[in-house]
Scaffold this motif. Structure first.
Motif, PDB file in Angstrom:
ATOM      1  N   GLU A   1       0.804  -1.222   0.000  1.00  0.00           N
ATOM      2  CA  GLU A   1       0.000   0.000   0.000  1.00  0.00           C
ATOM      3  C   GLU A   1       0.838   1.273   0.000  1.00  0.00           C
ATOM      4  OE1 GLU A   1      -2.052  -1.295   3.673  1.00  0.00           O
ATOM      5  OE2 GLU A   1      -3.881  -0.829   2.580  1.00  0.00           O
ATOM      6  N   CYS A   2       2.158   1.130   0.042  1.00  0.00           N
ATOM      7  CA  CYS A   2       3.020   2.296   0.323  1.00  0.00           C
ATOM      8  C   CYS A   2       3.638   2.945  -0.911  1.00  0.00           C
ATOM      9  CB  CYS A   2       4.137   1.878   1.288  1.00  0.00           C
ATOM     10  SG  CYS A   2       3.522   1.261   2.861  1.00  0.00           S
ATOM     11  N   CYS A   3       3.294   2.501  -2.101  1.00  0.00           N
ATOM     12  CA  CYS A   3       3.868   3.106  -3.299  1.00  0.00           C
ATOM     13  C   CYS A   3       3.215   4.467  -3.558  1.00  0.00           C
ATOM     14  CB  CYS A   3       3.670   2.187  -4.502  1.00  0.00           C
ATOM     15  SG  CYS A   3       4.386   2.837  -6.022  1.00  0.00           S
ATOM     16  N   GLN A   4       4.024   5.523  -3.680  1.00  0.00           N
ATOM     17  CA  GLN A   4       3.519   6.885  -3.851  1.00  0.00           C
ATOM     18  C   GLN A   4       3.476   7.320  -5.318  1.00  0.00           C
ATOM     19  OE1 GLN A   4       2.295   8.729  -1.249  1.00  0.00           O
ATOM     20  NE2 GLN A   4       2.583   6.805  -0.150  1.00  0.00           N
ATOM     21  N   CYS A   5       3.774   6.399  -6.238  1.00  0.00           N
ATOM     22  CA  CYS A   5       3.793   6.757  -7.663  1.00  0.00           C
ATOM     23  C   CYS A   5       2.377   7.043  -8.162  1.00  0.00           C
ATOM     24  CB  CYS A   5       4.413   5.630  -8.481  1.00  0.00           C
ATOM     25  SG  CYS A   5       6.151   5.356  -8.096  1.00  0.00           S
ATOM     26  N   ARG A   6       2.274   7.934  -9.121  1.00  0.00           N
ATOM     27  CA  ARG A   6       0.983   8.305  -9.692  1.00  0.00           C
ATOM     28  C   ARG A   6       0.727   7.629 -11.035  1.00  0.00           C
ATOM     29  NH1 ARG A   6       1.042   9.614  -5.164  1.00  0.00           N
ATOM     30  NH2 ARG A   6       0.382  11.607  -4.235  1.00  0.00           N
TER      31      ARG A   6
ATOM     32  N   HIS B   1       4.327  -2.393  -9.105  1.00  0.00           N
ATOM     33  CA  HIS B   1       4.577  -2.473  -7.664  1.00  0.00           C
ATOM     34  C   HIS B   1       3.719  -3.552  -7.013  1.00  0.00           C
ATOM     35  CE1 HIS B   1       5.139  -1.271  -3.483  1.00  0.00           C
ATOM     36  NE2 HIS B   1       3.829  -1.196  -3.372  1.00  0.00           N
TER      37      HIS B   1
ATOM     38  N   GLN C   1       2.228   1.542 -10.628  1.00  0.00           N
ATOM     39  CA  GLN C   1       1.450   0.971  -9.527  1.00  0.00           C
ATOM     40  C   GLN C   1       1.183  -0.523  -9.771  1.00  0.00           C
ATOM     41  OE1 GLN C   1       0.414   1.745  -6.614  1.00  0.00           O
ATOM     42  NE2 GLN C   1       0.577   3.962  -6.423  1.00  0.00           N
TER      43      GLN C   1
END
Length: 241
Positions: free
Chosen positions: A190-195, A203, A200
């Motif tokens: 849940e921690c991927c900050q990519c947009r 990940h 995503q």
């Protein structure tokens, strides 16, 4: 991301919908996520039910895995999915909502599930769910899961007659919740900050592969994925320091 209901939060939230297919072997207590789909109806036009059907078809036709029973929660207990599982000659156990329309063999009229009356010694009822094939009947069990909650579980297993056995069979669905908890706590899914949507997806796929490998090692070493990750991180810290 899209708005969708969260069973954990008990409300509609914005998030990424992950639909998984988990294989569980009760003989050796091993379980693995063998397939997954990202819920993106605006992108591919498929509902979560469509994804489940696709994964079942892949397991049955392409992977050709040996399995007997399909367990799912009430969100997926639709007539199309249950009849599809039945067409594969597999057994299903799934709870249905209390407002589901059905009729008992001796009653020609449809009624809501919560309007049924049960005898004290009655193990199950043979019912027809609205929308099913005319000749198809299923067994309905009223299973108390706590002092304040009762689940109504249907199955197409013609040999099932025991309420406690149905409760045992359905309780194995808890492995799905265990896998999600492990996946979130040891992989950072849940921690991927990519947009970017593709990043995503990459990940999420990578997190699932990591969890699968940790699950395999934990089973081999006779430990848990939490203890295994702690050992790995401790060794890395010792090496770096």
């Amino acid at each position: 991301m899209r708005k969708q209901y969260s069973g954990n939060a008990k409300k509609v939230i914005r998030g990424i919908g992950l639909v998984t297919c988990l294989y569980y072997n009760p003989d050796n207590e091993e379980y693995y996520i063998i397939d997954f789909r990202i819920f993106d109806k605006s992108g591919d036009g498929k509902s979560k039910h469509d994804h489940v059907k696709d994964m079942l078809a892949d397991v049955f036709d392409d992977k050709k895995l040996l399995f007997r029973t399909v367990i799912m929660d009430c969100w997926y207990a639709t007539k199309d999915l249950m009849q599809y599982i039945d067409s594969l000659q597999k057994v299903f156990y799934c709870p249905i909502k209390k407002n589901r329309l059905l009729k008992v063999d001796d009653n020609p009229k449809y009624q809501r599930l919560n309007d049924l009356t049960w005898q004290d010694n009655e193990e199950y009822k043979v019912v027809y769910l609205k929308g099913f094939a005319p000749q198809k009947r299923v067994k309905l069990f009223s299973v108390p899961v706590s002092t304040s909650k009762t689940e109504y579980i249907v199955t197409n297993d013609p040999n099932m007659v025991n309420k406690e056995e149905v409760k045992h069979q359905y309780s194995q669905r808890w492995k799905i919740e265990l896998s999600y908890r492990e996946l979130k706590q040891v992989t950072g899914i849940e921690c991927c900050q990519c947009r970017n949507a593709q990043i995503q997806r990459n990940h999420i796929a990578s997190a699932l592969l990591v969890w699968t490998r940790l699950r395999q090692l934990a089973n081999t070493l006779g430990t848990t994925v939490y203890a295994l990750k702690q050992q790995i991180m401790a060794q890395c810290l010792i090496h770096d320091l």
